[in-house]
Write a protein that holds these residues in place. Structure first.
Motif, PDB file in Angstrom:
ATOM      1  N   ILE A   5      55.345  -0.187  19.605  1.00  0.00           N
ATOM      2  CA  ILE A   5      56.679  -0.620  20.054  1.00  0.00           C
ATOM      3  C   ILE A   5      57.036  -1.965  19.432  1.00  0.00           C
ATOM      4  N   MET A  48      60.048  -2.719  16.871  1.00  0.00           N
ATOM      5  CA  MET A  48      61.075  -3.698  17.231  1.00  0.00           C
ATOM      6  C   MET A  48      61.237  -4.743  16.128  1.00  0.00           C
ATOM      7  N   ARG A  79      64.925  -3.904  15.186  1.00  0.00           N
ATOM      8  CA  ARG A  79      65.866  -4.492  16.124  1.00  0.00           C
ATOM      9  C   ARG A  79      65.962  -6.002  16.066  1.00  0.00           C
ATOM     10  N   SER A 122      60.920  -6.617  27.465  1.00  0.00           N
ATOM     11  CA  SER A 122      61.758  -5.662  28.207  1.00  0.00           C
ATOM     12  C   SER A 122      61.738  -4.288  27.537  1.00  0.00           C
ATOM     13  N   GLU A 123      61.710  -4.242  26.226  1.00  0.00           N
ATOM     14  CA  GLU A 123      61.639  -2.970  25.518  1.00  0.00           C
ATOM     15  C   GLU A 123      60.281  -2.294  25.747  1.00  0.00           C
ATOM     16  N   ARG A 158      60.415  -0.773  29.177  1.00  0.00           N
ATOM     17  CA  ARG A 158      61.271   0.413  29.215  1.00  0.00           C
ATOM     18  C   ARG A 158      60.572   1.614  28.581  1.00  0.00           C
ATOM     19  N   LYS A 159      59.865   1.405  27.460  1.00  0.00           N
ATOM     20  CA  LYS A 159      59.273   2.535  26.737  1.00  0.00           C
ATOM     21  C   LYS A 159      57.898   2.961  27.255  1.00  0.00           C
TER      22      LYS A 159
END
Length: 174
Positions: free
Chosen positions: A17, A21, A25, A77-78, A81-82
């Motif tokens: 992740i 990111m 992102r 936070s990502e 969430r994942k």
């Protein structure tokens, strides 16, 4: 406490992740060419340490460290969430010294090769300090096996008794 296999799977997922990111992102211009090398998580799944390397100078490494610190909240936070875990682990970014260690080992190996070559050059024209053949040999031309009497009947040259007709030692002739 959590199963070690589950912790390792979660650490691998966090590594994926975070790498995704950073690639897609996070658009911070201070972020250099970053590679996420490893992720470790505590047994209680509360703290995750992400190891990374940066290709570039010391200034670029410092800027990348600052960019990662500023993006830590978005990345956490990502991750929460994942992964879907109840408590999202806090994330700590640590510069991996893998590249520096590899460069240091390469330097040490180069030094060792240079010293080996120097020793080989010094030994090239050298001669042994003692005799050329350090093993003792009998002074007279006689064999050391003089205690065997080759003329004795029933014994072959090696001292075996009773050769038969077929030539095998120890078999009587029939």
């Amino acid at each position: 406490m959590v199963d070690a296999a589950r912790a390792r799977k979660l650490a691998d997922r966090i590594q994926q992740i975070v790498a995704e990111m950073l690639e897609r992102r996070i658009k911070d211009p201070r972020l250099g060419f970053v590679t996420v090398t490893d992720t470790r998580i505590t047994n209680d799944l509360r703290d995750a340490t992400v190891y990374y390397t940066v290709y570039g100078s010391d200034g670029e490494r410092a800027e990348t460290a600052a960019a990662l610190e500023s993006a830590k909240g978005v990345i956490r936070s990502e991750v929460g969430r994942k992964t879907g875990v109840r408590h999202t682990p806090s994330i700590t970014f640590v510069m991996d010294s893998l590249m520096e260690n590899a460069a240091h080992i390469d330097d040490l190996l180069a030094q060792a090769r240079a010293k080996d070559a120097e020793v080989a050059r010094a030994a090239q024209g050298a001669s042994p300090a003692g005799d050329a053949n350090p093993y003792r040999e009998p002074d007279s031309g006689e064999d050391e096996d003089d205690d065997l009497d080759e003329d004795e009947p029933g014994l072959d040259v090696h001292g075996a008794a009773g050769d038969g007709e077929d030539g095998r030692p120890g078999r009587p002739s029939s």
